[in-house]
Design a protein around this motif. Structure first.
Motif, PDB file in Angstrom:
ATOM      1  N   GLU A  38      -6.914  -0.148   2.463  1.00  0.00           N
ATOM      2  CA  GLU A  38      -7.335   0.853   1.476  1.00  0.00           C
ATOM      3  C   GLU A  38      -8.779   1.280   1.719  1.00  0.00           C
ATOM      4  O   GLU A  38      -9.103   2.484   1.722  1.00  0.00           O
TER       5      GLU A  38
ATOM      6  N   VAL B 144       0.861  -1.181   0.000  1.00  0.00           N
ATOM      7  CA  VAL B 144       0.000   0.000   0.000  1.00  0.00           C
ATOM      8  C   VAL B 144       0.899   1.233   0.000  1.00  0.00           C
ATOM      9  O   VAL B 144       2.052   1.171   0.422  1.00  0.00           O
TER      10      VAL B 144
ATOM     11  N   THR C 227      -3.725   3.887  -1.052  1.00  0.00           N
ATOM     12  CA  THR C 227      -4.192   2.926  -2.056  1.00  0.00           C
ATOM     13  C   THR C 227      -3.319   1.689  -2.043  1.00  0.00           C
ATOM     14  O   THR C 227      -2.130   1.736  -1.715  1.00  0.00           O
TER      15      THR C 227
END
Length: 466
Positions: free
Chosen positions: A153, A114, A164
């Motif tokens: 996320e 992420v 994200t």
């Protein structure tokens, strides 16, 4: 896959806006070797998007009674301008650090990556609360081992935070938002109301006499406003005293603009923005979709208040799909839409590799300016009020279509010495600036900024006389 060069990319872009292809004969975009280390055609993206905004300005000047002129953009100069914030110097020293200490990519407990974006204090503090950890990379890394990437996320998005999960292109193409973006055009230029054509008499510069309200932050939107100022528009950037900003970006993108502060939650300031809007030609905004509409400044509301307005909106993920209202930044869109995964594979690495520039931001800024000037041209000829919509994700989808070439992975990353020919010296209230000059060369109306960068809130929220 064969990559397109800048001239070919410009032709694509011109066709996407349904413009007269004969204007392309006046664009000179010399090809060359890849200017930045990437498997993607970042150079062509930079050259074409900058050229499109400049050629559109030249065509608007011709519409106002000016002569036809040529526009040229050097490939390496365009790439340098796509990294303008990296090369900025203030009184000979590097500008303050852009990135927060914990921003960046991390592996999660499921082995997927992420990327978190914590440059704004409220985003940083929200991530730390979500992870229940300290403000240091080791603590964040340890906390993320208790998460799966997609779950983190989603949890971040539900809290209005910005993070994200890294996806491949194939995964993004199967995602509902990726499919929504793929179904959208590169940019939208749409008529949203009736109005008579507004008179645009001849002026010495293409956008002289055009009044533009710039309600944007960070890179993409402010770059769009900076382009309009480079061609002579009166650009008034309006920020809120309650919202955070990033100083080096304000310095770099503030060239040519005036800066005013208004708190739109206060009735008196909201009324002042309505007065400004009633006399504006362009309104650019980059806030979360629906945010300004709730305050009375959405596109249809603006068109009623100022018939003939060109209302331009910038978003992260486009105006359709389940993520249409989701907050986002260039680095996060790169991560989730496949670019980091693809660059990592191309360079043979493990950790997510970003593009060598905030390329989606910069390209979207030039596309925003291009769309605005194209809409101004249509308004002058057809009348109407117009809306322009650009997003980072749509811009990224276009970059993919320009092709890849792994030979670009061997290119050396250009430092300050290599891009020195394209630097200029500028006075400012922050000190003496050395910054990348505008890459577009117009043969009859050279692009330049007549106002220095100034701190936010330096000017009254008023228009200059036309």
């Amino acid at each position: 896959m064969t990559t397109l060069n800048g001239q070919q990319a410009l032709t694509q872009l011109w066709a996407a806006a349904a413009l007269d292809p004969s204007a392309l004969e006046r664009a000179q975009l010399p090809a060359g070797e890849a200017p930045l280390p990437s498997s993607f055609a970042i150079g062509a993206l930079a050259q074409a998007s900058i050229a499109a905004s400049a050629l559109m300005a030249a065509e608007f000047w011709r519409l106002r009674g000016g002569a036809a002129q040529t526009v040229s953009v050097e490939l390496a100069h365009a790439a340098a301008e796509f990294r303008s914030e990296r090369y900025l110097r203030v009184d000979g020293a590097p500008a303050p650090e852009l990135w927060d200490a914990i921003a960046g990519p991390y592996p999660c407990g499921d082995g997927r990556w992420v990327r978190i974006h914590t440059n704004f204090p409220h985003h940083r503090d929200g991530i730390l609360r979500l992870l229940d950890c300290r403000h240091d990379k080791d603590s964040v890394a340890a906390a993320l081992q208790d998460w799966q990437a997609f779950e983190f996320e989603q949890a971040a998005a539900e809290r209005g935070l910005v993070a994200t999960a890294m996806r491949s292109f194939d995964e993004w193409d199967r995602h509902p938002q990726g499919q929504a973006v793929a179904a959208l055009p590169l940019l939208n230029i749409e008529r949203i109301g009736d109005a008579p054509p507004l008179a645009r008499p001849f002026a010495p510069r293409p956008l002289q006499g055009i009044r533009a309200l710039d309600l944007t932050r960070i890179i993409a939107g402010p770059v769009g406003g900076r382009v309009l100022a480079a061609h002579g528009a009166d650009v008034l950037r309006v920020t809120s005293p309650l919202l955070p900003s990033i100083l080096p970006l304000d310095i770099d993108t503030g060239r040519g603009k005036r800066n005013a502060e208004l708190d739109l939650r206060q009735a008196v300031d909201g009324e002042q923005l309505r007065r400004l809007l009633s006399e504006a030609d362009v309104f650019i905004q980059g806030y979360r979709p629906g945010g300004l509409a709730a305050l009375g400044f959405g596109p249809e509301q603006a068109a009623r208040l100022r018939p003939g307005i060109v209302y331009a909106s910038l978003s992260a993920y486009g105006h359709a799909g389940p993520w249409a209202e989701r907050r986002g930044f260039d680095s996060l869109v790169q991560t989730t839409s496949g670019f980091n995964h693809a660059e990592t594979a191309a360079f043979g690495g493990v950790q997510p590799r970003a593009l060598p520039a905030q390329a989606l931001d910069h390209a979207a800024g030039y596309l925003l300016a291009f769309g605005v000037i194209a809409a101004l041209s249509r308004q002058a000829q057809e009348g109407g009020s117009w809306q322009v919509r650009v997003s980072l994700a749509q811009t990224g989808h276009w970059l993919r279509q320009l092709g890849t070439d792994h030979a670009g992975c061997a290119v050396a990353d250009p430092g300050l010495e290599q891009i020195a020919p394209w630097l200029g010296d500028y006075a400012s209230d922050f000190g003496a600036l050395r910054a990348v000059r505008h890459a577009a060369q117009l043969s009859l109306t050279p692009a330049h900024w007549t106002l220095p960068s100034m701190p936010l809130g330096s000017h009254a929220a008023e228009w200059l006389p036309r």
